[in-house]
Design a protein around this motif. Structure first.
Motif, PDB file in Angstrom:
ATOM      1  N   PHE A  12       3.719   1.493  -8.091  1.00 26.04           N
ATOM      2  CA  PHE A  12       2.666   0.546  -7.735  1.00 26.04           C
ATOM      3  C   PHE A  12       1.860   1.034  -6.532  1.00 26.04           C
ATOM      4  O   PHE A  12       1.107   0.284  -5.928  1.00 26.04           O
ATOM      5  CB  PHE A  12       3.253  -0.838  -7.435  1.00 26.04           C
ATOM      6  CG  PHE A  12       3.764  -1.570  -8.648  1.00 26.04           C
ATOM      7  CD1 PHE A  12       3.068  -1.529  -9.856  1.00 26.04           C
ATOM      8  CD2 PHE A  12       4.934  -2.310  -8.587  1.00 26.04           C
ATOM      9  CE1 PHE A  12       3.540  -2.214 -10.980  1.00 26.04           C
ATOM     10  CE2 PHE A  12       5.406  -2.989  -9.702  1.00 26.04           C
ATOM     11  CZ  PHE A  12       4.713  -2.945 -10.903  1.00 26.04           C
ATOM     12  N   GLY A  13       2.048   2.284  -6.167  1.00 29.43           N
ATOM     13  CA  GLY A  13       1.264   2.849  -5.056  1.00 29.43           C
ATOM     14  C   GLY A  13       1.520   2.133  -3.746  1.00 29.43           C
ATOM     15  O   GLY A  13       0.604   1.912  -2.954  1.00 29.43           O
ATOM     16  N   GLN A  14       2.778   1.761  -3.503  1.00 31.82           N
ATOM     17  CA  GLN A  14       3.073   0.963  -2.304  1.00 31.82           C
ATOM     18  C   GLN A  14       3.278   1.826  -1.060  1.00 31.82           C
ATOM     19  O   GLN A  14       4.283   2.525  -0.918  1.00 31.82           O
ATOM     20  CB  GLN A  14       4.297   0.078  -2.564  1.00 31.82           C
ATOM     21  CG  GLN A  14       3.989  -1.003  -3.585  1.00 31.82           C
ATOM     22  CD  GLN A  14       5.191  -1.816  -4.008  1.00 31.82           C
ATOM     23  OE1 GLN A  14       6.317  -1.547  -3.588  1.00 31.82           O
ATOM     24  NE2 GLN A  14       4.964  -2.814  -4.852  1.00 31.82           N
ATOM     25  N   ASN A  15       2.304   1.775  -0.181  1.00 33.75           N
ATOM     26  CA  ASN A  15       2.410   2.388   1.151  1.00 33.75           C
ATOM     27  C   ASN A  15       1.934   1.303   2.101  1.00 33.75           C
ATOM     28  O   ASN A  15       0.746   1.022   2.182  1.00 33.75           O
ATOM     29  CB  ASN A  15       1.533   3.639   1.260  1.00 33.75           C
ATOM     30  CG  ASN A  15       1.995   4.744   0.330  1.00 33.75           C
ATOM     31  OD1 ASN A  15       1.469   4.901  -0.766  1.00 33.75           O
ATOM     32  ND2 ASN A  15       2.991   5.492   0.741  1.00 33.75           N
ATOM     33  N   LEU A  17       0.907  -0.760   5.266  1.00 35.09           N
ATOM     34  CA  LEU A  17       0.255  -0.463   6.541  1.00 35.09           C
ATOM     35  C   LEU A  17       1.127  -1.001   7.674  1.00 35.09           C
ATOM     36  O   LEU A  17       1.556  -2.157   7.632  1.00 35.09           O
ATOM     37  CB  LEU A  17      -1.125  -1.144   6.556  1.00 35.09           C
ATOM     38  CG  LEU A  17      -2.015  -0.861   7.750  1.00 35.09           C
ATOM     39  CD1 LEU A  17      -2.413   0.614   7.780  1.00 35.09           C
ATOM     40  CD2 LEU A  17      -3.282  -1.713   7.666  1.00 35.09           C
ATOM     41  N   GLY A  42      -3.814  -6.251  -3.671  1.00 32.95           N
ATOM     42  CA  GLY A  42      -2.503  -5.815  -3.188  1.00 32.95           C
ATOM     43  C   GLY A  42      -2.064  -6.550  -1.936  1.00 32.95           C
ATOM     44  O   GLY A  42      -2.339  -6.120  -0.820  1.00 32.95           O
ATOM     45  N   GLU A  63      -1.527  -9.554  -6.368  1.00 32.70           N
ATOM     46  CA  GLU A  63      -0.390  -8.631  -6.242  1.00 32.70           C
ATOM     47  C   GLU A  63       0.275  -8.465  -7.599  1.00 32.70           C
ATOM     48  O   GLU A  63       0.668  -9.440  -8.230  1.00 32.70           O
ATOM     49  CB  GLU A  63       0.609  -9.180  -5.207  1.00 32.70           C
ATOM     50  CG  GLU A  63       1.890  -8.375  -5.065  1.00 32.70           C
ATOM     51  CD  GLU A  63       1.645  -6.888  -4.779  1.00 32.70           C
ATOM     52  OE1 GLU A  63       1.037  -6.565  -3.752  1.00 32.70           O
ATOM     53  OE2 GLU A  63       2.074  -6.043  -5.607  1.00 32.70           O
ATOM     54  N   ASP A  88      -2.269  -8.077 -12.398  1.00 29.87           N
ATOM     55  CA  ASP A  88      -2.927  -6.778 -12.253  1.00 29.87           C
ATOM     56  C   ASP A  88      -4.408  -7.047 -11.970  1.00 29.87           C
ATOM     57  O   ASP A  88      -5.089  -7.666 -12.794  1.00 29.87           O
ATOM     58  CB  ASP A  88      -2.746  -6.017 -13.580  1.00 29.87           C
ATOM     59  CG  ASP A  88      -3.459  -4.680 -13.595  1.00 29.87           C
ATOM     60  OD1 ASP A  88      -4.275  -4.411 -12.680  1.00 29.87           O
ATOM     61  OD2 ASP A  88      -3.212  -3.896 -14.528  1.00 29.87           O
ATOM     62  N   PHE A  89      -4.892  -6.578 -10.838  1.00 30.83           N
ATOM     63  CA  PHE A  89      -6.291  -6.839 -10.482  1.00 30.83           C
ATOM     64  C   PHE A  89      -7.245  -6.444 -11.611  1.00 30.83           C
ATOM     65  O   PHE A  89      -8.214  -7.135 -11.901  1.00 30.83           O
ATOM     66  CB  PHE A  89      -6.685  -6.104  -9.189  1.00 30.83           C
ATOM     67  CG  PHE A  89      -8.172  -6.070  -9.004  1.00 30.83           C
ATOM     68  CD1 PHE A  89      -8.879  -7.218  -8.704  1.00 30.83           C
ATOM     69  CD2 PHE A  89      -8.889  -4.887  -9.185  1.00 30.83           C
ATOM     70  CE1 PHE A  89     -10.267  -7.205  -8.585  1.00 30.83           C
ATOM     71  CE2 PHE A  89     -10.272  -4.860  -9.068  1.00 30.83           C
ATOM     72  CZ  PHE A  89     -10.963  -6.027  -8.761  1.00 30.83           C
ATOM     73  N   ASN A 109      -6.236  -2.429   1.236  1.00 28.77           N
ATOM     74  CA  ASN A 109      -5.528  -1.155   1.316  1.00 28.77           C
ATOM     75  C   ASN A 109      -5.065  -0.914  -0.108  1.00 28.77           C
ATOM     76  O   ASN A 109      -4.015  -1.393  -0.510  1.00 28.77           O
ATOM     77  CB  ASN A 109      -4.358  -1.325   2.295  1.00 28.77           C
ATOM     78  CG  ASN A 109      -3.404  -0.144   2.287  1.00 28.77           C
ATOM     79  OD1 ASN A 109      -3.716   0.926   1.784  1.00 28.77           O
ATOM     80  ND2 ASN A 109      -2.223  -0.347   2.851  1.00 28.77           N
ATOM     81  N   TYR A 113      -3.231   5.220  -6.816  1.00 25.39           N
ATOM     82  CA  TYR A 113      -3.129   5.736  -8.187  1.00 25.39           C
ATOM     83  C   TYR A 113      -4.186   5.141  -9.118  1.00 25.39           C
ATOM     84  O   TYR A 113      -4.406   5.653 -10.203  1.00 25.39           O
ATOM     85  CB  TYR A 113      -1.704   5.502  -8.742  1.00 25.39           C
ATOM     86  CG  TYR A 113      -1.397   4.068  -9.151  1.00 25.39           C
ATOM     87  CD1 TYR A 113      -1.307   3.696 -10.486  1.00 25.39           C
ATOM     88  CD2 TYR A 113      -1.197   3.084  -8.188  1.00 25.39           C
ATOM     89  CE1 TYR A 113      -1.033   2.386 -10.856  1.00 25.39           C
ATOM     90  CE2 TYR A 113      -0.925   1.780  -8.551  1.00 25.39           C
ATOM     91  CZ  TYR A 113      -0.848   1.435  -9.883  1.00 25.39           C
ATOM     92  OH  TYR A 113      -0.580   0.132 -10.244  1.00 25.39           O
TER      93      TYR A 113
HETATM   94  N1  SAM Z   1      -1.961  -4.799   1.542  1.00 26.04           N
HETATM   95  C1  SAM Z   1      -0.657  -4.214   1.814  1.00 26.04           C
HETATM   96  C2  SAM Z   1      -0.714  -3.384   3.090  1.00 26.04           C
HETATM   97  O1  SAM Z   1      -1.826  -3.111   3.559  1.00 26.04           O
HETATM   98  O2  SAM Z   1       0.344  -2.989   3.583  1.00 26.04           O
HETATM   99  C3  SAM Z   1      -0.157  -3.362   0.637  1.00 26.04           C
HETATM  100  C4  SAM Z   1      -0.950  -2.103   0.363  1.00 26.04           C
HETATM  101  S1  SAM Z   1      -0.203  -1.031  -0.828  1.00 26.04           S
HETATM  102  C5  SAM Z   1      -1.074   0.470  -0.524  1.00 26.04           C
HETATM  103  C6  SAM Z   1      -0.965  -1.501  -2.362  1.00 26.04           C
HETATM  104  C7  SAM Z   1      -0.503  -2.846  -2.911  1.00 26.04           C
HETATM  105  O3  SAM Z   1      -1.172  -3.087  -4.150  1.00 26.04           O
HETATM  106  C8  SAM Z   1       0.992  -2.933  -3.220  1.00 26.04           C
HETATM  107  O4  SAM Z   1       1.496  -4.150  -2.731  1.00 26.04           O
HETATM  108  C9  SAM Z   1       1.055  -2.872  -4.749  1.00 26.04           C
HETATM  109  O5  SAM Z   1       2.185  -3.518  -5.291  1.00 26.04           O
HETATM  110  C10 SAM Z   1      -0.247  -3.559  -5.124  1.00 26.04           C
HETATM  111  N2  SAM Z   1      -0.782  -3.176  -6.441  1.00 26.04           N
HETATM  112  C11 SAM Z   1      -0.627  -1.997  -7.104  1.00 26.04           C
HETATM  113  N3  SAM Z   1      -1.298  -2.002  -8.262  1.00 26.04           N
HETATM  114  C12 SAM Z   1      -1.915  -3.211  -8.329  1.00 26.04           C
HETATM  115  C13 SAM Z   1      -2.768  -3.831  -9.299  1.00 26.04           C
HETATM  116  N4  SAM Z   1      -3.117  -3.192 -10.407  1.00 26.04           N
HETATM  117  N5  SAM Z   1      -3.204  -5.087  -9.061  1.00 26.04           N
HETATM  118  C14 SAM Z   1      -2.845  -5.740  -7.927  1.00 26.04           C
HETATM  119  N6  SAM Z   1      -2.041  -5.208  -6.979  1.00 26.04           N
HETATM  120  C15 SAM Z   1      -1.592  -3.966  -7.176  1.00 26.04           C
END
Ligand code: SAM
Length: 270
Positions: A12-15, A17, A42, A63, A88-89, A109, A113
């Motif tokens: 899920f591209g979780q990094n 902040l 996200g 999310e 899913d957005f 953020n 991916y």
């Molecule tokens: N906003 C948080 C922060 O700044 O720490 C999280 C940022 S993290 C880079 C990306 C977030 O987007 C994760 O929580 C992930 O699970 C969510 N995410 C990934 N794919 C998504 C999608 N298709 N639709 C909605 N959220 C998604």
């Protein structure tokens, strides 16, 4: 002392902040007021959501991860102006935009991916957006903000800048996230123009010429426009193109401004 973070899911591209100064820069660049409705892609742990909720009129956060949603949506609910959607957005966009009023600011953020699908989806709804402030991979930020003759200048630059003004806000090193991504990041701001700045006679032809021109980066326009799968100019058409625009087709696509691409696209053939 920072709160304990959840185990990040790579898929899920979780990094997440974790740097307060980056958060402050995002907030400052976003110029949020109570008049704004903000869309966040996200929620994550809600760090950005909380900062947005303190300043905006309304925050809609999406999310995809059900576990994060279950854990952090209730925490975000302490702000009465926050609504978190689990989904899913890319699939929820239509519902979100049809359910919200006025023009929104997107501040997020984003998961790297799906950067391109997110940008494409946002541009689909550009009439409903005023500004887009995003944390993206540094290389993507450079491509979006590049000027002609810069090695990062390409079809993505033109695709976005056709609709929006872009500027780089700041660079963000991997240490600002948990887990640390393998790449550098950057905050960018795109201001979506209410009116189109460029008006080619045919947008389809314009975008095909742009795609064609960058199809072979090291090639001249004369060759790419003849050979690319997006453009099928014959030698006679190229001669007319050169004559009518006054542009030298021995130049490479990366040297042309958007105005020059419009000039090329506006030459019509019977
Ligand atoms: N906003 C948080 C922060 O700044 O720490 C999280 C940022 S993290 C880079 C990306 C977030 O987007 C994760 O929580 C992930 O699970 C969510 N995410 C990934 N794919 C998504 C999608 N298709 N639709 C909605 N959220 C998604």
């Amino acid at each position: 002392m920072a709160a304990k973070l959840p185990r990040a899911k790579k898929r899920f591209g979780q990094n997440f902040l974790v740097a307060e100064d980056v958060l402050r820069k995002i907030i400052s660049a976003s110029e949020i007021s109570r008049a704004d409705t903000v869309l966040e892609i996200g929620l994550g742990t809600g760090i950005l959501t909380a900062a947005l909720a303190e300043r905006a009129g309304q925050v809609i956060s999406v999310e995809i991860d059900r576990e994060l949603y279950a854990e952090y949506a209730p925490r975000a609910a302490i702000y009465p102006n926050v609504r978190v959607i689990c989904g899913d957005f890319l699939r929820e966009a239509e519902n979100i935009f049809s359910g919200a009023r006025g023009r929104l600011k997107v501040i997020a953020n984003i998961p790297y991916y799906i950067t391109t699908p997110i940008l494409e989806k946002l541009l689909e709804y550009r009439a409903r957006l005023s500004a887009i402030i995003l944390l993206v991979q540094k290389e993507v930020a450079e491509r979006i903000c590049a000027a002609p003759r810069n090695s990062a200048y390409g079809s993505l630059t033109i695709f976005l800048r056709y609709y929006a003004d872009a500027r780089l806000i700041c660079l963000v090193p991997p240490e600002c996230f948990r887990p640390r991504p393998q790449v550098d990041s950057a905050v960018i701001r795109l201001d979506v123009r209410p009116e189109l700045k460029y008006r080619p006679l045919s947008e389809k032809r314009f975008f095909n010429i742009v795609r064609g021109a960058f199809w072979g980066r090291r090639k001249t326009l004369r060759n790419t426009l003849k050979q690319s799968p997006y453009t099928h100019y014959t030698a006679a058409m190229l001669a007319k193109l050169e004559q009518e625009t006054g542009l030298d087709l021995n130049r490479r696509g990366e040297t042309l401004s958007i105005e020059e691409f419009v000039r090329l696209a506006d030459v019509e053939f019977a």
